[in-house]
Write an enzyme that holds these catalytic residues in place. Structure first.
Site, mmCIF file in Angstrom:
data_model
loop_
_atom_site.group_PDB
_atom_site.id
_atom_site.type_symbol
_atom_site.label_atom_id
_atom_site.label_comp_id
_atom_site.label_asym_id
_atom_site.label_seq_id
_atom_site.Cartn_x
_atom_site.Cartn_y
_atom_site.Cartn_z
ATOM 1 N N HIS A 58 51.591 38.388 65.444
ATOM 2 C CA HIS A 58 50.296 38.842 65.965
ATOM 3 C C HIS A 58 50.514 39.229 67.430
ATOM 4 C CE1 HIS A 58 48.070 37.085 62.497
ATOM 5 N NE2 HIS A 58 49.048 36.187 62.539
ATOM 6 N N ASP A 302 54.987 33.641 62.239
ATOM 7 C CA ASP A 302 53.530 33.660 62.439
ATOM 8 C C ASP A 302 53.220 33.522 63.933
ATOM 9 O OD1 ASP A 302 50.836 33.796 62.038
ATOM 10 O OD2 ASP A 302 50.633 31.876 61.019
#
EC number: 3.5.2.3
Length: 423
Positions: A58, A302
């Site tokens: 992200h 992640d």
């Protein structure tokens, strides 16, 4: 540029030789004792592996205080990562072609590594295709805006396509029921609310629909389960993989779900708050075994950076997520040095399988662009978050002694020093 004295990992073998990279960033020659009038980098028998792919990051497009494509990609270089796949839960979420290509334009302009984008699936846009999307991301629990499949009865129609779907598997109904039972007053409460059952039931929901598609349809979807964290979910996926004829399923796990567990919740505080949350020690063990027996296909970070001041807030106001792109390689190599997985297991989950799943060419072959991760498997050092290139200079692993680091990252023929040169 000539990389001298390499130990090259290729097809589960170690080959000794040199790698000559031409002015266009391509691998011109792989051979022993190459003689050339060019820049020579002696990597002193370090291991050269196909460029590491972090398939779950992200980089916070639209929230540049937390991260941006430049800082995220520099963090990737520091961590030995050549390729990354960025998720669509931005503000606003990437659920239209217009937003996708706007984000892609910024990505190409600013990123120093090879970054691909996933497209966000909603209950209204799921039949659309985006040519440049690496995969289609499904959230089974509330994310950003309409980036959320609230009506699970639509999953069959959504999944009944020849697409690669990445699924965040947490069951909204289980979480909502838990919210009636528990107050979010302590760090362990976060784990109770988003408990093991929430993941298991979400996986069951997906499997139920895949079985119907497999029986009734000629479509061949590929379902990639993101950040699986429980032994039961892993077992369910292993079992159904053997049953399905036309549908491919792959599994991703993260270093934090391998190393950390609920026993550490109160000590880690906000640095241990992420989704899915901390699990049990038995789950840590199951994920490691899953790597060895190939029930786990890839490790991804992640990478989810936040402002430090926000991560230091109380449990109700602390956002979920931690940075990870700079620790994914050393934490995986550390498993090798602990004797828990083999070197070839590590390369399979960091490089080989992500390349296959997401159709990325990271092979060390003449004519290919040179995207290489150069590692020192014997180097020992501490993870030091102050040395991170990410804007998020914190980590639950800060201060951990580990063995095995990336020392150089080669991106499209350009060589950069990685974290292992500094720690």
């Amino acid at each position: 540029m000539l990389l001298k004295n390499c130990r090259i990992i290729k097809d589960n073998k170690i080959i000794e030789g040199d790698i000559l990279i031409d002015e266009n960033g391509r691998i011109k020659k792989i051979a022993k004792d190459i003689k050339v009038d060019d820049e020579i980098i002696d990597i002193k028998n370090s291991l050269v592996i196909p460029g590491v792919i972090d398939a779950h990051v992200h980089f916070r497009w639209g929230e540049e205080k937390k991260e941006d494509f430049l800082s995220g990609s520099l963090a990737g270089i520091n961590g030995g990562v050549c390729f990354a796949i960025d998720m669509p839960n931005n503000k606003p979420p990437i659920t239209t072609k217009e937003l996708f290509y706007k984000k892609l334009e910024d990505c190409k302009k600013d990123s120093k590594i090879n970054v691909f984008l996933n497209f966000g699936v909603t209950e209204n846009n799921y039949l659309g295709t985006v040519e440049d999307a690496k995969a289609y991301k499904i959230f089974m629990v509330k994310s950003v805006g309409d980036l959320f499949i609230e009506d699970y009865s639509k999953l069959k129609d959504i999944l009944n396509q020849n697409k690669l779907f990445c699924i965040h598997a947490e069951h909204k109904d289980v979480i909502n029921e838990n919210l009636k039972k528990y107050q979010l007053n302590s760090w362990i409460d976060h784990c109770k609310i988003r408990d093991e059952k929430s993941e298991v039931e979400a996986v069951k929901e997906v499997i139920k629909n895949l079985k119907i598609i497999d029986r009734q349809s000629n479509k061949k979807p590929h379902v990639h389960f993101c950040h699986i964290s429980t032994k039961e979910a892993l077992y369910l996926i292993k079992k159904v993989r053997q049953e399905l004829k036309n549908i491919k399923i792959t599994v991703e796990v993260t270093p934090h779900h391998i190393y950390l567990n609920k026993d550490m919740a109160e000590e880690l505080k906000g640095f241990g708050k992420f989704n899915p949350p901390l699990r049990e020690k038995d789950d840590n063990i199951a994920l490691i075994k899953g790597i060895v027996n190939k029930d786990v296909d890839i490790i991804a970070s992640d990478h989810a950076p936040h402002l430090l001041e926000d991560k230091l807030k109380n449990v109700k106001n602390c956002p979920s997520g931690i940075p990870g792109i700079e620790t994914i390689v050393p934490l995986t190599l550390n498993l090798v040095n602990k004797g828990l997985i083999s070197l070839f297991d590590a390369i399979r989950v960091l490089s080989k399988n992500p390349a296959k799943i997401f159709n990325i060419n990271n092979k060390i072959e003449e004519g290919n662009l040179a995207n290489l991760t150069i590692i020192d498997l014997k180097k020992e050092g501490k993870i030091n978050a102050e040395l991170f290139k990410s804007k998020a200079k914190f980590s639950p692993f800060d201060g951990w002694e580990v063995k095995g680091f990336p020392i150089y990252t080669v991106i499209n023929g350009t060589l950069y020093e990685a974290y292992g040169c500094k720690c």
